[in-house]
Design an enzyme around this catalytic site. Sequence first.
Site, PDB file in Angstrom:
ATOM      1  N   THR A 146       0.194  -3.332  11.361  1.00 45.19           N
ATOM      2  CA  THR A 146      -0.751  -3.403  10.488  1.00 45.19           C
ATOM      3  C   THR A 146      -0.322  -3.518   9.259  1.00 45.19           C
ATOM      4  OG1 THR A 146      -2.346  -1.028  11.064  1.00 45.19           O
ATOM      5  CG2 THR A 146      -1.699  -1.903   8.669  1.00 45.19           C
ATOM      6  N   GLU A 169       5.872   4.838   7.339  1.00 43.65           N
ATOM      7  CA  GLU A 169       5.109   6.293   6.966  1.00 43.65           C
ATOM      8  C   GLU A 169       5.865   6.956   7.331  1.00 43.65           C
ATOM      9  OE1 GLU A 169       1.504   6.095   7.821  1.00 43.65           O
ATOM     10  OE2 GLU A 169       0.778   4.637   6.334  1.00 43.65           O
ATOM     11  N   THR A 186       0.769  -1.116  -0.199  1.00 46.99           N
ATOM     12  CA  THR A 186       0.005   0.044   0.375  1.00 46.99           C
ATOM     13  C   THR A 186       0.691   1.742   0.336  1.00 46.99           C
ATOM     14  OG1 THR A 186      -0.473  -0.070   2.510  1.00 46.99           O
ATOM     15  CG2 THR A 186      -1.623  -1.221   0.996  1.00 46.99           C
ATOM     16  N   SER A 207      -7.440  12.006   1.338  1.00 46.33           N
ATOM     17  CA  SER A 207      -7.933  12.760   0.361  1.00 46.33           C
ATOM     18  C   SER A 207      -7.676  12.435  -0.795  1.00 46.33           C
ATOM     19  CB  SER A 207      -7.669  13.395   0.198  1.00 46.33           C
ATOM     20  OG  SER A 207      -7.320  13.930   1.800  1.00 46.33           O
ATOM     21  N   LYS A 230       3.735  -7.132   4.410  1.00 44.93           N
ATOM     22  CA  LYS A 230       3.551  -5.498   3.771  1.00 44.93           C
ATOM     23  C   LYS A 230       2.964  -4.773   5.233  1.00 44.93           C
ATOM     24  CE  LYS A 230      -1.143  -3.371   4.333  1.00 44.93           C
ATOM     25  NZ  LYS A 230      -1.573  -1.955   4.707  1.00 44.93           N
TER      26      LYS A 230
END
Lengths: 383, 383
Positions: free
Chosen positions: B179, B259, B146, B383, B168
């Site tokens: 996650t 991230e 992702t 978004s 992942k």
Amino acid sequence: MSVTHPAGFTAAGVAAGLKSTGAQDLALVVNTGPSSASASVFTSNRCLANPVIWSKEVVKDGSVRAVVLNSGGANCYTGAEGFGTTHAVAEQVAKGVGVGAGDVVVCSTGLIGLTNPRQQLLDGVDAAVAALSGDGGDDAAHAIMTTDSHAKQVVVHGDTWSIGGMAKGAGMLAPALATMLVVLTTDADVDAAVLDRALRHATRLTFDRLDSDGCQSTNDTVTVMASGASGVSPDEAEFTDALTRACRDLALQLLADAEGADHEIAITTRGAATESDALEVGRSVARSNLFKAAVFGQDANWGRVLASVGTTAAAFDPADLDVAINDVWVCRESGPAESRDLVDLKPRQVSVTIDLKVGEAQATIWTNDLTHAYVHENSAYSS
Amino acid sequence: MSVTHPAGFTAAGVAAGLKSTGAQDLALVVNTGPSSASASVFTSNRCLANPVIWSKEVVKDGSVRAVVLNSGGANCYTGAEGFGTTHAVAEQVAKGVGVGAGDVVVCSTGLIGLTNPRQQLLDGVDAAVAALSGDGGDDAAHAIMTTDSHAKQVVVHGDTWSIGGMAKGAGMLAPALATMLVVLTTDADVDAAVLDRALRHATRLTFDRLDSDGCQSTNDTVTVMASGASGVSPDEAEFTDALTRACRDLALQLLADAEGADHEIAITTRGAATESDALEVGRSVARSNLFKAAVFGQDANWGRVLASVGTTAAAFDPADLDVAINDVWVCRESGPAESRDLVDLKPRQVSVTIDLKVGEAQATIWTNDLTHAYVHENSAYSS
């Protein structure tokens, strides 16, 4: 005016030189009586700052004559030398205002792990004692500011008595308590036992429900002093209500000034089996960096709300949760409902409502969003 | 190669059109036997995604023939329609590879709260079945990405058998589990009970100690499948050790790709009374936004470490804690020791050592710093 609004209090705020900017950094609030009744609550962090270690002993007898507070250094994790500084400051105040050191609460705020300059503090105490006045509340409220953008003060009126208060706090806001110093004064004639009950009630419903960044502080202190100067003894329920209103007003001022925040978020959990469940659920959402970053991005990401709720032990059916953001019910029965595009997250005030649909209890937790400014301020603060 | 390195597995990764970029987004890993022994662990979040609800039933009998995974949509909080999609995908895989749907684990990842397009998924399954090959591991590993910046794969060798794995995950990394989706394969001949014990041991020491941002996911799944194709049954301890090494390798790959992170932080708590205490202390620091922002700002703010430790119920003396950052003992006996200026926080790898000085237990929690990029990525993601 704030803490000097009620009769029987003097205060001062002076520049002791702790802040490199030369701004006011030492505050003193003195109860001139006739009563010296007092109550306090402190951080529940086990690693306590020296002023908290000192003040917890001072308040045990229900009598406090003065609170001295400094910004520009938290005197936390500074060992015996730091405790000695706290003690010396209390003695200096005691000598200056003619009370016992055992009636002097000491509060410090600022960076942790750094030793405060003792002599500067003692000289500052002398200057503050000399400056004490019935108009000194505003100076005192300014002297306790750290990253606060403005002073936080409140006055709540009873019939013929009042409550004044001042607070500092703009980050590390999590219970119990938020990172903050709060001094409350009243000229009501209220004994220490009533003060204690009223203060615990008030903080439980206000400061303890502020969870700006999940980080629990080391120096939190809330002290209320009653001078009895009005000669009036209000009904306990009436006084408790007024004190709670004063605390809520200050708590929301802290929330509104939280470091780097773009949004103030009120998370209300309703339909809970117990108030404790409602608080646990609200807190879990308040501590989700993902949800808080989404609010900063004006994204009504209700999935991140459910993902947080799912980490709790509260009673609910995972397949039957409803969530509203700004009163738009974007999630019903744990699935998509009204369009998230209907949610306008531009305004600073955000409400999140979570319906657990299993009971009658509810509670609200207040938090802020997670922003670039938060990261900047907290990565650059001590440099 | 990864999941197809061990004998007895085929895999594929195809573009089903779920990702708007047209990248690969559907992966299939098939155990061609002779054994179908399997074990899995799932997120402990109570609000589960539909694929997890499905797969928890599938794995109960210790037999799994295939794992199908899609990125581009988590199929989480999507109600009965979403569960129907998961079921339909499992049936399509079953038909395609000639097994029962009850032997097909389904995993999904991506945004939560959005319905996945069922027909695209079913067509993607057909394409994946057609593309299955003994070289398909790399494609499969790419199809589950992702926000991952690269595919995460591992191979660990036993004597005459091996373990392959792919993972992942790049955010929402918190136990239990992080996650992530992880598929592990082995050609060792290991029965389901041994696989289960080995997998629980491995995840407890690896994925469960990854706490990148404190946010617990809804879709986490780790599945191991044993084909038995090597004909070799390794000693349980030997197999467990190899599986743990494979999981640790993948966990550290997840940490390194979190991230927006600038630093990988290993928080080791030693001198603890129990391993559980050590974990609680490490986790409290890993979840302090203030400490994580300080690391981003290259500030060796040990006071924020102590402030976090103080929120735990672990056994320690608040006045006698030692803290090292990158092996510089900046805090001794809960006070300042070596200068924090000696700590170089420019390198990506950071170690924090907390000595509770009351026992012999220790544990390490891995986390990341809190950066502008984290806020950006998580405020802008949907978004």
